[in-house]
Scaffold this motif. Structure first.
Motif, PDB file in Angstrom:
ATOM      1  N   SER A   6      49.954  35.182  34.087  1.00 29.58           N
ATOM      2  CA  SER A   6      50.292  33.779  34.357  1.00 29.58           C
ATOM      3  C   SER A   6      49.050  33.002  34.785  1.00 29.58           C
ATOM      4  O   SER A   6      48.116  33.581  35.354  1.00 29.58           O
ATOM      5  N   PRO A   7      49.020  31.698  34.522  1.00 34.62           N
ATOM      6  CA  PRO A   7      47.852  30.889  34.897  1.00 34.62           C
ATOM      7  C   PRO A   7      47.523  30.956  36.389  1.00 34.62           C
ATOM      8  O   PRO A   7      46.355  31.028  36.758  1.00 34.62           O
ATOM      9  N   GLY A   8      48.526  30.955  37.246  1.00 35.22           N
ATOM     10  CA  GLY A   8      48.276  31.015  38.689  1.00 35.22           C
ATOM     11  C   GLY A   8      47.615  32.318  39.104  1.00 35.22           C
ATOM     12  O   GLY A   8      46.681  32.337  39.910  1.00 35.22           O
ATOM     13  N   ASP A   9      48.099  33.430  38.545  1.00 30.58           N
ATOM     14  CA  ASP A   9      47.500  34.739  38.838  1.00 30.58           C
ATOM     15  C   ASP A   9      46.076  34.801  38.284  1.00 30.58           C
ATOM     16  O   ASP A   9      45.164  35.312  38.934  1.00 30.58           O
ATOM     17  N   ARG A  10      45.894  34.254  37.091  1.00 27.61           N
ATOM     18  CA  ARG A  10      44.574  34.269  36.451  1.00 27.61           C
ATOM     19  C   ARG A  10      43.577  33.448  37.262  1.00 27.61           C
ATOM     20  O   ARG A  10      42.425  33.858  37.451  1.00 27.61           O
ATOM     21  N   ASP A  11      44.018  32.294  37.786  1.00 23.67           N
ATOM     22  CA  ASP A  11      43.117  31.459  38.590  1.00 23.67           C
ATOM     23  C   ASP A  11      42.563  32.231  39.782  1.00 23.67           C
ATOM     24  O   ASP A  11      41.358  32.219  40.035  1.00 23.67           O
ATOM     25  N   VAL A  12      43.456  32.909  40.522  1.00 24.78           N
ATOM     26  CA  VAL A  12      43.006  33.642  41.708  1.00 24.78           C
ATOM     27  C   VAL A  12      42.065  34.773  41.306  1.00 24.78           C
ATOM     28  O   VAL A  12      40.989  34.945  41.888  1.00 24.78           O
ATOM     29  N   LEU A  13      42.444  35.553  40.293  1.00 25.75           N
ATOM     30  CA  LEU A  13      41.613  36.678  39.862  1.00 25.75           C
ATOM     31  C   LEU A  13      40.217  36.219  39.457  1.00 25.75           C
ATOM     32  O   LEU A  13      39.215  36.806  39.870  1.00 25.75           O
ATOM     33  N   LEU A  14      40.134  35.148  38.677  1.00 22.42           N
ATOM     34  CA  LEU A  14      38.831  34.706  38.176  1.00 22.42           C
ATOM     35  C   LEU A  14      38.004  33.992  39.236  1.00 22.42           C
ATOM     36  O   LEU A  14      36.775  34.036  39.202  1.00 22.42           O
ATOM     37  N   LEU A  15      38.664  33.343  40.190  1.00 20.78           N
ATOM     38  CA  LEU A  15      37.907  32.753  41.300  1.00 20.78           C
ATOM     39  C   LEU A  15      37.261  33.856  42.139  1.00 20.78           C
ATOM     40  O   LEU A  15      36.143  33.694  42.632  1.00 20.78           O
ATOM     41  N   VAL A  16      37.939  34.985  42.268  1.00 16.86           N
ATOM     42  CA  VAL A  16      37.376  36.113  43.019  1.00 16.86           C
ATOM     43  C   VAL A  16      36.329  36.844  42.179  1.00 16.86           C
ATOM     44  O   VAL A  16      35.217  37.118  42.643  1.00 16.86           O
ATOM     45  N   ALA A  17      36.663  37.153  40.915  1.00 18.82           N
ATOM     46  CA  ALA A  17      35.782  37.966  40.076  1.00 18.82           C
ATOM     47  C   ALA A  17      34.593  37.195  39.515  1.00 18.82           C
ATOM     48  O   ALA A  17      33.477  37.705  39.486  1.00 18.82           O
ATOM     49  N   TRP A  18      34.815  35.975  39.046  1.00 18.96           N
ATOM     50  CA  TRP A  18      33.740  35.230  38.392  1.00 18.96           C
ATOM     51  C   TRP A  18      33.041  34.247  39.313  1.00 18.96           C
ATOM     52  O   TRP A  18      31.845  34.034  39.188  1.00 18.96           O
ATOM     53  N   ALA A  19      33.787  33.607  40.207  1.00 20.91           N
ATOM     54  CA  ALA A  19      33.166  32.621  41.096  1.00 20.91           C
ATOM     55  C   ALA A  19      32.666  33.264  42.382  1.00 20.91           C
ATOM     56  O   ALA A  19      31.897  32.656  43.122  1.00 20.91           O
ATOM     57  N   GLY A  20      33.121  34.497  42.667  1.00 18.28           N
ATOM     58  CA  GLY A  20      32.656  35.192  43.865  1.00 18.28           C
ATOM     59  C   GLY A  20      33.276  34.674  45.159  1.00 18.28           C
ATOM     60  O   GLY A  20      32.721  34.882  46.232  1.00 18.28           O
ATOM     61  N   LEU A  21      34.427  34.006  45.062  1.00 23.80           N
ATOM     62  CA  LEU A  21      35.089  33.534  46.266  1.00 23.80           C
ATOM     63  C   LEU A  21      35.855  34.679  46.919  1.00 23.80           C
ATOM     64  O   LEU A  21      36.288  35.608  46.243  1.00 23.80           O
ATOM     65  N   SER A  22      36.027  34.600  48.216  1.00 24.32           N
ATOM     66  CA  SER A  22      36.892  35.551  48.911  1.00 24.32           C
ATOM     67  C   SER A  22      38.338  35.163  48.620  1.00 24.32           C
ATOM     68  O   SER A  22      38.616  34.062  48.114  1.00 24.32           O
ATOM     69  N   GLY A  23      39.282  36.043  48.965  1.00 27.93           N
ATOM     70  CA  GLY A  23      40.689  35.720  48.778  1.00 27.93           C
ATOM     71  C   GLY A  23      41.090  34.471  49.546  1.00 27.93           C
ATOM     72  O   GLY A  23      41.844  33.635  49.049  1.00 27.93           O
ATOM     73  N   GLU A  24      40.571  34.341  50.772  1.00 31.64           N
ATOM     74  CA  GLU A  24      40.876  33.168  51.593  1.00 31.64           C
ATOM     75  C   GLU A  24      40.295  31.894  50.983  1.00 31.64           C
ATOM     76  O   GLU A  24      40.933  30.840  50.984  1.00 31.64           O
TER      77      GLU A  24
END
Length: 201
Positions: free
Chosen positions: A143-161
């Motif tokens: 889903s787009p929402g799940d993908r957004d979180v995964l890619l923000l963590v994996a590609w953008a290097g953001l923490s979960g918070e």
């Protein structure tokens, strides 16, 4: 990844993103410093998600929106990265069909087994291309929402918070989405850690 502080002005003067944004309320031209700090990485992130054709426009729109909303920025956060990635992610979501098409196209590309060269290099390239295809197929399926979180963590290097703050969702929701996305993508990748494979691919 951009540094927490950057040197601006005279020696020993350290200015946070929040301070620059605060100053830009009175001196609009100061916001160019935020653009200079983050344009390249935001552009790279958008290009990875939507392709080069849309990256310029979406990245430019990200900074226009950020500029327009700068007076509403929460100055208690010294780094503007999560805020900018949140704006970019919202804009990417408007191009959901384009993003899904891109992942499906990458998944269909297959492996080029006509490469000449040393065996180790060929094997490494085939492994990377195979992982890229599997990853693209898995990303298209979640889903787009799940993908957004995964890619923000994996590609953008953001923490979960930070990803939660970027997307304007509770931290628990972001954690649930990340867990769900990792589980689905891990299954598609035969058990490999999707965060690591996403970064490598």
């Amino acid at each position: 990844m951009a540094a927490v502080m950057r040197m601006t002005g005279g020696p020993g003067t350290e200015v946070t993103d929040a301070e620059i944004i605060r100053l830009s309320a009175r001196e609009a031209e100061r916001f160019a410093e935020i653009f200079d700090r983050y344009y390249v990485e935001i552009h790279q992130y958008v290009a990875r998600r939507l392709g080069a054709a849309l990256a310029d426009d979406v990245t430019a729109e990200t900074f226009l929106i950020a500029f327009d909303r700068r007076e509403r920025y929460d100055l208690t956060y010294p780094l503007a990265r999560p805020w900018l990635y949140g704006i970019a992610s919202n804009l990417v979501s408007r191009h959901h069909r384009a993003e899904t098409r891109q992942y499906k196209a990458l998944a269909r590309l297959g492996i080029d087994d006509t490469v000449d060269g040393p065996a180790d290099r060929i094997e490494s390239r085939i492994d990377a291309e195979s992982a890229r295809g599997l990853l693209a197929s898995a990303l298209a399926a979640i889903s787009p929402g799940d993908r957004d979180v995964l890619l923000l963590v994996a590609w953008a290097g953001l923490s979960g918070e930070e990803a939660a703050r970027a997307l304007g969702v509770p931290a628990g929701t972001a954690r649930s989405r990340l867990h769900r996305a990792r589980k689905k993508v891990r299954a598609a990748l035969g058990g490999a850690d999707p965060t690591t494979v996403a970064e490598e691919a």
